[in-house]
Design an enzyme around this catalytic site. Structure first.
Site, PDB file in Angstrom:
ATOM      1  N   HIS A   1      44.938  40.217  29.855  1.00 21.16           N
ATOM      2  CA  HIS A   1      44.827  39.224  31.112  1.00 21.16           C
ATOM      3  C   HIS A   1      44.570  37.791  30.472  1.00 21.16           C
ATOM      4  CE1 HIS A   1      43.198  38.943  35.579  1.00 21.16           C
ATOM      5  NE2 HIS A   1      44.068  37.843  35.314  1.00 21.16           N
TER       6      HIS A   1
ATOM      7  N   GLU B   1      40.262  47.420  34.494  1.00 24.25           N
ATOM      8  CA  GLU B   1      40.101  46.316  33.647  1.00 24.25           C
ATOM      9  C   GLU B   1      38.917  45.750  33.470  1.00 24.25           C
ATOM     10  OE1 GLU B   1      41.742  41.681  34.260  1.00 24.25           O
ATOM     11  OE2 GLU B   1      43.372  43.253  34.350  1.00 24.25           O
TER      12      GLU B   1
ATOM     13  N   ARG C   1      47.581  40.976  40.185  1.00 20.23           N
ATOM     14  CA  ARG C   1      46.252  41.497  39.894  1.00 20.23           C
ATOM     15  C   ARG C   1      46.536  43.050  39.700  1.00 20.23           C
ATOM     16  NH1 ARG C   1      44.348  37.303  38.894  1.00 20.23           N
ATOM     17  NH2 ARG C   1      42.718  36.319  39.914  1.00 20.23           N
TER      18      ARG C   1
END
Length: 376
Positions: free
Chosen positions: A337, A318, A289
Site C-alpha cells: 500500500h 491488510e 482498496r
C-alpha cells in the site's frame, strides 16, 4: 491573508528546507496551477454560505509530517495561512477533551470522531480515501469533510504502469531466475506481451483512473473504463461504461485496473463471477482498496489461469499476514500500500491541506469536499 501571499510563504518555506527533507520541492510551485493540473474540484458554494460555518477561533491539527522538523515546518506554514486564528498542534491518539471541543480538526477521519465530536464543523483528512469513517452517523452530522483525493493520481498511475509493464514482460519471473543464478532464455513458458494495441479496462475513472488512462493511451493502448456517475470521460478513453457493463467490458480487456474507492457497492465486486467473466489470461492490477476484491476468488483465478498475473498494492486482509498464500504465488507482485508514496506526492497533498486551511478561515469554496452519501 491574500492568496498570493500564501503562495510566496509556501515557496519560501519549501525553498528553505534542508536537502534531506522529503517535502523539498523546486521553487516553481504554483498552487493555482497545481489545482488545475490535478483537476481538484471546488465546492459549489463558499463555505461561509453553509449554516454551520463561522470563522474559527481555534484549530486543532495533527501535522502529517514524518519528522519533528517537518511537522514544525508545517505548523509554521499553517499558522501563516490562518492568520490570527489559534492553531494547536496535537498528536494521536487525539485526547477526549479535544474531540469534545473541536470545531475544526485536521486529522484522520475515524468513527470515533464522527460519533463523539459534537461541535465539529470541518474535518480535513490528509489522506486520499476516507472509507474508514463512513458510518451511518456521518449522514446526520452537519459538517464539511475534505480529503486530498486526486493528488495521488500521478504517483499511483506510475505504479500501475510499472506493475503492468513488469507483469506483461514477465520481469517478475526473470527476477526470480536472477536470484537463483539461472540464465533461462529457452523455453519461455509465460506470456511476454507488447502493450501497444492491447485493451486496458479501468474500473473507477476518477482522479487516479483518469491519469492511468492518459499514460496507457500514451503507450498505444486502447483504453475503456467503468464509472458509476456518468458516461463522460476524456478523449483518450475510447468508451466509458456504467457499472452494469463491468463484466462485458472485462471480457475484452487484456489488463484490468481496480481504482475504485471502497463503498457498500464496491465491496467484494471482484469476485468469482467477475473472474469468470474476464478475458482468459488477463492481468489484474489493484490500487483501489483491498476489500473490493474477494481474495480467495482472486487466488483461484491466478492458480487456474483465468488470470495470467496480478499486481497488488492493496490486499484483504491488510497488512497481508505472514504465510498467506498470496505471498508464495509466482505470478503475483505485492507492494504494501505504498503506490502514493513518492518524492513529489507528500508536498502535493500538503499544499491541498494548506490551501483548504486558508479557504475555510476566509469562508471560501473548499477543495475536495467528500460526498458522504456516496462515501468518496
Amino acid at each position: 491573508m491574500h492568496r498570493t501571499t500564501l503562495k510566496v510563504l509556501l515557496l519560501f518555506a519549501i525553498m528553505s528546507l534542508p536537502a534531506t527533507t522529503l517535502l523539498a520541492r523546486p521553487n516553481d510551485v504554483d498552487a493555482a496551477a497545481l489545482i488545475d493540473a490535478l483537476n481538484l474540484q471546488e465546492s459549489q458554494v463558499p463555505v461561509r454560505e453553509m449554516p454551520f460555518w463561522r470563522k474559527p477561533k481555534k484549530i486543532y491539527m495533527v501535522p502529517p509530517g514524518y519528522t519533528d522538523e517537518e511537522r514544525a515546518m508545517q505548523m509554521q506554514q499553517a499558522q501563516k495561512a490562518v492568520g490570527d486564528v489559534q492553531l494547536v498542534q496535537i498528536s494521536y491518539p487525539i485526547p477526549d477533551d479535544v474531540i469534545n471541543e473541536a470545531e475544526v480538526l485536521l486529522a484522520r477521519c475515524t468513527p470515533r470522531i464522527i460519533r463523539e465530536a459534537k461541535h465539529l464543523r470541518w474535518l480535513q483528512d490528509s489522506r486520499h480515501g476516507v472509507d474508514s469513517c463512513m458510518i451511518p452517523e456521518i449522514l446526520e452530522k452537519p459538517f464539511v469533510l475534505t480529503n486530498t483525493q486526486h493528488t495521488s493520481g500521478p504517483p499511483i498511475s506510475d505504479h500501475v504502469i510499472a506493475m503492468m509493464t513488469m507483469l506483461t514482460r514477465g520481469l517478475h519471473h526473470f527476477h526470480r531466475y536472477q536470484l537463483q543464478g539461472e540464465w533461462k532464455d529457452r523455453p519461455i513458458d509465460f506470456p511476454m506481451l507488447e502493450l501497444e494495441g492491447k485493451t486496458l479496462l479501468i474500473v473507477g475513472l476518477g482522479g487516479i483512473g483518469t491519469v492511468v488512462a492518459k499514460k496507457a493511451h500514451g503507450l498505444g493502448m486502447k483504453v475503456v473504463a467503468i464509472r458509476n456517475s456518468s458516461r463522460e470521460g476524456p478523449q483518450y478513453v475510447e468508451y466509458v461504461g456504467l457499472s452494469n457493463e463491468l463484466h462485458e467490458l472485462a471480457s475484452r480487456a487484456d489488463v484490468v485496473v481496480n481504482a475504485l474507492p471502497l463503498t457498500n457497492e464496491t465491496r467484494g465486486l471482484f469476485d468469482a463471477t467477475f473472474f469468470d467473466a474476464v478475458k482468459r489470461g488477463a492481468y489484474f492490477i489493484s490500487v483501489g482498496r483491498g476489500e473490493s476484491t474477494v481474495t480467495a476468488d482472486l487466488v483461484a483465478a491466478l492458480r487456474d489461469g483465468r488470470l495470467s498475473a496480478a499486481g497488488l498494492d492493496v490486499t484483504d486482509p491488510e497488512p497481508l499476514p505472514a504465510g498467506h498464500e498470496l505471498w508464495s504465488l509466482p505470478n503475483v507482485i505485492i507492494t504494501p500500500h505504498v503506490a502514493a508514496t513518492t518524492d513529489e506526492g507528500r508536498w502535493r497533498r500538503w499544499m491541498v491541506v494548506l490551501e483548504n486551511l486558508q479557504r475555510y478561515v476566509n469562508g471560501e469554496k473548499m477543495l475536495n469536499v467528500v460526498n458522504v452519501k456516496r462515501g468518496y
